[in-house]
Design an enzyme around this catalytic site. Structure first.
Site, PDB file in Angstrom:
ATOM      1  N   LYS A  42      51.538  39.455  49.932  1.00  0.00           N
ATOM      2  CA  LYS A  42      50.937  38.947  51.141  1.00  0.00           C
ATOM      3  C   LYS A  42      49.750  38.034  50.839  1.00  0.00           C
ATOM      4  O   LYS A  42      49.281  37.315  51.703  1.00  0.00           O
ATOM      5  CB  LYS A  42      50.410  40.141  51.990  1.00  0.00           C
ATOM      6  CG  LYS A  42      51.495  41.030  52.543  1.00  0.00           C
ATOM      7  CD  LYS A  42      50.879  42.257  53.205  1.00  0.00           C
ATOM      8  CE  LYS A  42      50.931  43.371  52.192  1.00  0.00           C
ATOM      9  NZ  LYS A  42      50.669  44.711  52.684  1.00  0.00           N
ATOM     10  N   GLY A  43      49.284  38.117  49.599  1.00  0.00           N
ATOM     11  CA  GLY A  43      48.012  37.463  49.246  1.00  0.00           C
ATOM     12  C   GLY A  43      47.951  35.975  49.518  1.00  0.00           C
ATOM     13  O   GLY A  43      46.878  35.439  49.796  1.00  0.00           O
ATOM     14  N   ASP A 102      46.868  36.209  37.355  1.00  0.00           N
ATOM     15  CA  ASP A 102      45.978  37.104  36.603  1.00  0.00           C
ATOM     16  C   ASP A 102      46.607  37.393  35.242  1.00  0.00           C
ATOM     17  O   ASP A 102      46.582  36.552  34.355  1.00  0.00           O
ATOM     18  CB  ASP A 102      45.755  38.347  37.469  1.00  0.00           C
ATOM     19  CG  ASP A 102      44.729  39.301  36.920  1.00  0.00           C
ATOM     20  OD1 ASP A 102      43.700  38.844  36.402  1.00  0.00           O
ATOM     21  OD2 ASP A 102      44.939  40.526  37.008  1.00  0.00           O
ATOM     22  N   PHE A 153      36.519  40.528  40.222  1.00  0.00           N
ATOM     23  CA  PHE A 153      37.460  40.909  41.259  1.00  0.00           C
ATOM     24  C   PHE A 153      37.025  40.258  42.563  1.00  0.00           C
ATOM     25  O   PHE A 153      35.958  40.535  43.092  1.00  0.00           O
ATOM     26  CB  PHE A 153      37.589  42.427  41.403  1.00  0.00           C
ATOM     27  CG  PHE A 153      38.853  42.768  42.123  1.00  0.00           C
ATOM     28  CD1 PHE A 153      40.070  42.704  41.464  1.00  0.00           C
ATOM     29  CD2 PHE A 153      38.847  43.073  43.473  1.00  0.00           C
ATOM     30  CE1 PHE A 153      41.266  42.951  42.137  1.00  0.00           C
ATOM     31  CE2 PHE A 153      40.033  43.326  44.155  1.00  0.00           C
ATOM     32  CZ  PHE A 153      41.239  43.273  43.477  1.00  0.00           C
TER      33      PHE A 153
HETATM   34  P1  IMP Z   1      49.369  39.383  37.845  1.00  0.00           P
HETATM   35  O1  IMP Z   1      50.769  39.864  37.994  1.00  0.00           O
HETATM   36  O2  IMP Z   1      48.571  40.258  36.930  1.00  0.00           O
HETATM   37  O3  IMP Z   1      49.241  37.924  37.489  1.00  0.00           O
HETATM   38  O4  IMP Z   1      48.660  39.656  39.221  1.00  0.00           O
HETATM   39  C1  IMP Z   1      48.766  38.858  40.300  1.00  0.00           C
HETATM   40  C2  IMP Z   1      48.378  39.650  41.520  1.00  0.00           C
HETATM   41  O5  IMP Z   1      47.294  40.563  41.251  1.00  0.00           O
HETATM   42  C3  IMP Z   1      47.865  38.731  42.580  1.00  0.00           C
HETATM   43  O6  IMP Z   1      48.924  38.282  43.405  1.00  0.00           O
HETATM   44  C4  IMP Z   1      46.923  39.624  43.343  1.00  0.00           C
HETATM   45  O7  IMP Z   1      47.636  40.372  44.301  1.00  0.00           O
HETATM   46  C5  IMP Z   1      46.397  40.585  42.324  1.00  0.00           C
HETATM   47  N1  IMP Z   1      45.058  40.191  41.840  1.00  0.00           N
HETATM   48  C6  IMP Z   1      44.714  39.797  40.610  1.00  0.00           C
HETATM   49  N2  IMP Z   1      43.406  39.519  40.522  1.00  0.00           N
HETATM   50  C7  IMP Z   1      42.906  39.740  41.762  1.00  0.00           C
HETATM   51  C8  IMP Z   1      41.579  39.624  42.333  1.00  0.00           C
HETATM   52  O8  IMP Z   1      40.582  39.252  41.705  1.00  0.00           O
HETATM   53  N3  IMP Z   1      41.493  39.958  43.648  1.00  0.00           N
HETATM   54  C9  IMP Z   1      42.541  40.363  44.405  1.00  0.00           C
HETATM   55  N4  IMP Z   1      43.788  40.470  43.914  1.00  0.00           N
HETATM   56  C10 IMP Z   1      43.959  40.173  42.602  1.00  0.00           C
HETATM   57 MG    MG Z   2      49.042  39.607  45.677  1.00  0.00          MG
END
Ligand code: IMP
Ligand code: MG
Length: 184
Positions: A42-43, A102, A153
């Site tokens: 949803k982000g 991330d 974060f």
């Molecule tokens: P990844 O799979 O580790 O690249 O994570 C991606 C997902 O982690 C993003 O779509 C976010 O939902 C969540 N995420 C990573 N860092 C943050 C942050 O600083 N704030 C909020 N959500 C985060």
């Molecule tokens: Mg997300």
């Protein structure tokens, strides 16, 4: 400012400027094409809603949602698609739209997953990128990125902590003690 926010990292105006730049880059790169956008729920919804209105091309879109099971502030490698697209994207130029890149787990998984639908191309557009957090063995890069952020974060403008703060109109750094609680 919300009481659980330590400081504002990107104001509404700054977010709008980041979105303007990405939209015009996409407009330039996909000139005479019709990219198909896939926001990851949803982000990315707030970012996507602003972005798509600024892209000077005909574009269609459909949503996907994914879960990656991990602790509150990090994702794990176990990504599960909880909502798939229903549109046919074979032979189509796709742009995945994400809030933040991330570790890279989520987009790496989704980008590979979409190959089964035989799109013409798949590019990645993310509002934020945390390159210092990328897992070494994960080969994913942002083709379009609004800004790089340190290992903080952040919440707001779609990004959540425990499903909260998505509706803040700015990007803020969550107070340390709020997301430290889970480790106690
Ligand atoms: P990844 O799979 O580790 O690249 O994570 C991606 C997902 O982690 C993003 O779509 C976010 O939902 C969540 N995420 C990573 N860092 C943050 C942050 O600083 N704030 C909020 N959500 C985060
Ligand atoms: Mg997300």
């Amino acid at each position: 400012m919300h009481k659980n926010i330590d400081r504002i990292l990107y104001s509404e105006k700054e977010l709008s400027e980041l979105t303007d730049r990405i939209a015009s880059d996409i407009g330039r790169d996909y000139k005479d094409k019709e990219p198909f956008l896939i926001p990851i729920l949803k982000g990315s919804v707030l970012f996507f809603a602003d972005l798509v209105r600024k892209i000077p091309l005909d574009c269609r879109f459909d949503f996907m949602a994914a879960k990656s099971y991990g602790s509150g502030t990090t994702s794990s490698g176990n990504v599960v698609i909880t909502k798939d697209i229903t549109a046919d994207i074979s032979g189509i130029d796709v742009i995945l739209v994400e809030d933040i890149l991330d570790t890279g787990n989520t987009l790496f998984y989704i980008k590979n997953y979409l190959q089964k639908y035989k799109p013409a191309s798949v590019k990645v557009c993310t509002l934020f990128d945390k390159p210092s957090r990328r897992k070494k063995d994960i080969d994913i890069k942002a083709d379009y990125s609004g800004a790089k952020v340190d290992d903080l974060f952040i919440v707001g403008y779609g990004l959540d902590y425990d499903e909260k703060y998505r509706n803040l109109p700015y990007i803020g750094v969550l107070k340390q003690h709020i997301h430290e609680k889970e480790k106690e």
